[in-house]
Design a protein around this motif. Sequence first.
Motif, PDB file in Angstrom:
ATOM      1  N   VAL A   1      25.235 -44.698   6.296  1.00 23.77           N
ATOM      2  CA  VAL A   1      23.979 -44.634   5.538  1.00 23.77           C
ATOM      3  C   VAL A   1      24.194 -44.806   4.039  1.00 23.77           C
ATOM      4  O   VAL A   1      23.268 -44.610   3.252  1.00 23.77           O
ATOM      5  CB  VAL A   1      23.237 -43.309   5.809  1.00 23.77           C
ATOM      6  CG1 VAL A   1      22.868 -43.178   7.273  1.00 23.77           C
ATOM      7  CG2 VAL A   1      24.071 -42.100   5.359  1.00 23.77           C
ATOM      8  N   ILE A   2      25.395 -45.132   3.600  1.00 24.15           N
ATOM      9  CA  ILE A   2      25.769 -45.384   2.204  1.00 24.15           C
ATOM     10  C   ILE A   2      25.867 -44.091   1.391  1.00 24.15           C
ATOM     11  O   ILE A   2      26.874 -43.804   0.785  1.00 24.15           O
ATOM     12  CB  ILE A   2      24.807 -46.371   1.494  1.00 24.15           C
ATOM     13  CG1 ILE A   2      24.692 -47.666   2.308  1.00 24.15           C
ATOM     14  CG2 ILE A   2      25.304 -46.674   0.078  1.00 24.15           C
ATOM     15  CD1 ILE A   2      23.701 -48.650   1.732  1.00 24.15           C
ATOM     16  N   ALA A   3      24.783 -43.304   1.340  1.00 23.70           N
ATOM     17  CA  ALA A   3      24.779 -42.054   0.561  1.00 23.70           C
ATOM     18  C   ALA A   3      23.756 -41.106   1.172  1.00 23.70           C
ATOM     19  O   ALA A   3      22.842 -41.532   1.891  1.00 23.70           O
ATOM     20  CB  ALA A   3      24.467 -42.322  -0.908  1.00 23.70           C
TER      21      ALA A   3
ATOM     22  N   PRO B   1      18.211 -44.967   3.611  1.00 25.56           N
ATOM     23  CA  PRO B   1      18.795 -45.016   4.957  1.00 25.56           C
ATOM     24  C   PRO B   1      19.061 -43.644   5.562  1.00 25.56           C
ATOM     25  O   PRO B   1      18.902 -43.451   6.768  1.00 25.56           O
ATOM     26  CB  PRO B   1      20.095 -45.801   4.737  1.00 25.56           C
ATOM     27  CG  PRO B   1      19.802 -46.691   3.582  1.00 25.56           C
ATOM     28  CD  PRO B   1      18.953 -45.857   2.673  1.00 25.56           C
ATOM     29  N   SER B   2      19.454 -42.683   4.732  1.00 25.35           N
ATOM     30  CA  SER B   2      19.651 -41.333   5.240  1.00 25.35           C
ATOM     31  C   SER B   2      18.337 -40.764   5.765  1.00 25.35           C
ATOM     32  O   SER B   2      18.301 -40.127   6.826  1.00 25.35           O
ATOM     33  CB  SER B   2      20.217 -40.427   4.136  1.00 25.35           C
ATOM     34  OG  SER B   2      20.450 -39.124   4.619  1.00 25.35           O
ATOM     35  N   GLY B   3      17.245 -41.021   5.055  1.00 20.61           N
ATOM     36  CA  GLY B   3      15.937 -40.580   5.533  1.00 20.61           C
ATOM     37  C   GLY B   3      15.519 -41.277   6.815  1.00 20.61           C
ATOM     38  O   GLY B   3      14.911 -40.661   7.700  1.00 20.61           O
ATOM     39  N   LEU B   4      15.844 -42.561   6.936  1.00 21.14           N
ATOM     40  CA  LEU B   4      15.530 -43.284   8.175  1.00 21.14           C
ATOM     41  C   LEU B   4      16.272 -42.682   9.362  1.00 21.14           C
ATOM     42  O   LEU B   4      15.712 -42.559  10.463  1.00 21.14           O
ATOM     43  CB  LEU B   4      15.897 -44.760   8.020  1.00 21.14           C
ATOM     44  CG  LEU B   4      15.043 -45.574   7.041  1.00 21.14           C
ATOM     45  CD1 LEU B   4      15.604 -46.978   6.882  1.00 21.14           C
ATOM     46  CD2 LEU B   4      13.595 -45.634   7.502  1.00 21.14           C
TER      47      LEU B   4
ATOM     48  N   VAL C   1      28.088 -41.405   8.606  1.00 17.40           N
ATOM     49  CA  VAL C   1      29.174 -41.578   7.643  1.00 17.40           C
ATOM     50  C   VAL C   1      28.636 -42.302   6.417  1.00 17.40           C
ATOM     51  O   VAL C   1      27.507 -42.815   6.419  1.00 17.40           O
ATOM     52  CB  VAL C   1      30.354 -42.363   8.255  1.00 17.40           C
ATOM     53  CG1 VAL C   1      30.891 -41.645   9.472  1.00 17.40           C
ATOM     54  CG2 VAL C   1      29.942 -43.784   8.610  1.00 17.40           C
ATOM     55  N   MET C   2      29.433 -42.331   5.351  1.00 17.18           N
ATOM     56  CA  MET C   2      29.012 -42.954   4.097  1.00 17.18           C
ATOM     57  C   MET C   2      30.130 -43.849   3.585  1.00 17.18           C
ATOM     58  O   MET C   2      31.170 -43.357   3.133  1.00 17.18           O
ATOM     59  CB  MET C   2      28.653 -41.877   3.063  1.00 17.18           C
ATOM     60  CG  MET C   2      27.506 -40.996   3.512  1.00 17.18           C
ATOM     61  SD  MET C   2      27.199 -39.605   2.415  1.00 17.18           S
ATOM     62  CE  MET C   2      26.237 -38.548   3.523  1.00 17.18           C
TER      63      MET C   2
END
Length: 313
Positions: A93-95, A100-103, A119-120
């Motif tokens: 999710v990058i960060a 993306p983390s919210g998705l 993972v990030m």
Amino acid sequence: MDLDTVRTFVAAADAGQFQEAAAELAVTQQAVSKRIAALERDLGVRLFTRTARGAGLTIDGQAFLPHARELLRAAERAVASVRPGSRPLRVDVIASRVAPSGLMRGFHRAHPEIDLDVVMLFDVETAVAAIRSGAIDASFRAVAMPGRPLPEDIESVRVLDEPLQLLTGPGHALAGARSVTVAQLADDGHRIWMPGIVPGTEWAAYYDDLVAEFGLTIEATGPNFGSDALLDTVADTPALATFMSEHTRLVWPSGHGLRRIPVTDPVPVYPHSLLWHRDNPHPALPALRAHLTDTPTDHDAAGTWAPDWVLPR
């Protein structure tokens, strides 16, 4: 150590006869004898002794038996760990604070029965390499790099176009605005400070195109001490502002008086796509793709802007 010989040893020990072990393993009695002999040569000890009733364990065989059983159980666990559906779906999710983390949080709420491992990873090259190696199942990436298309075995689908907002402190000239146009930012020479832009990344390419398209002044000077330090500086410096994506989740002290101001005419959007390997067999991956593509999002809507080399929807 050959697991077939270990498996044959355990079968013979349980059966007490090579003939019954051969029937259980669907091999010949001669094959059982050869495997036991090979294991004994590897270990340098006798494991069985012939008896009137068949084959009995020697003292060394009795000592080896529990360890042999554990070897077979460990082998079964190793196979199960990579069997499709038996391990969590692993997604980059990058960060933790970005869209993306919210998705993925939304996907988890909709499918609590699916095990997830989030993972990030830093850049798109690392993410693509991890997808191709099987280290991860999917990655959220905003854009492809210009002139460096994704490998043919990597699939993608655009899942979210996220508007940018201007973040200012209370003393900034635009702090009281309900919205700001791209032309205002460019014509008035407002300084947009973004020390998190790293050359060679997909987000650096995105902002390079944004500057080239509209003549904005974006500065990436100085060390990147993280979001807290960025917010402190913007709050205390009337001459600076920064861009923040609409779904970025940040909390700052109430005394900072920061403002999030929509950018319009056009609305710069940061396009997020999901990437995965076309041969990935994980059974939860189609559910993730379906969840993301079923979520309403207006790609390439009128009045928005994104670089013309972003991943297709």
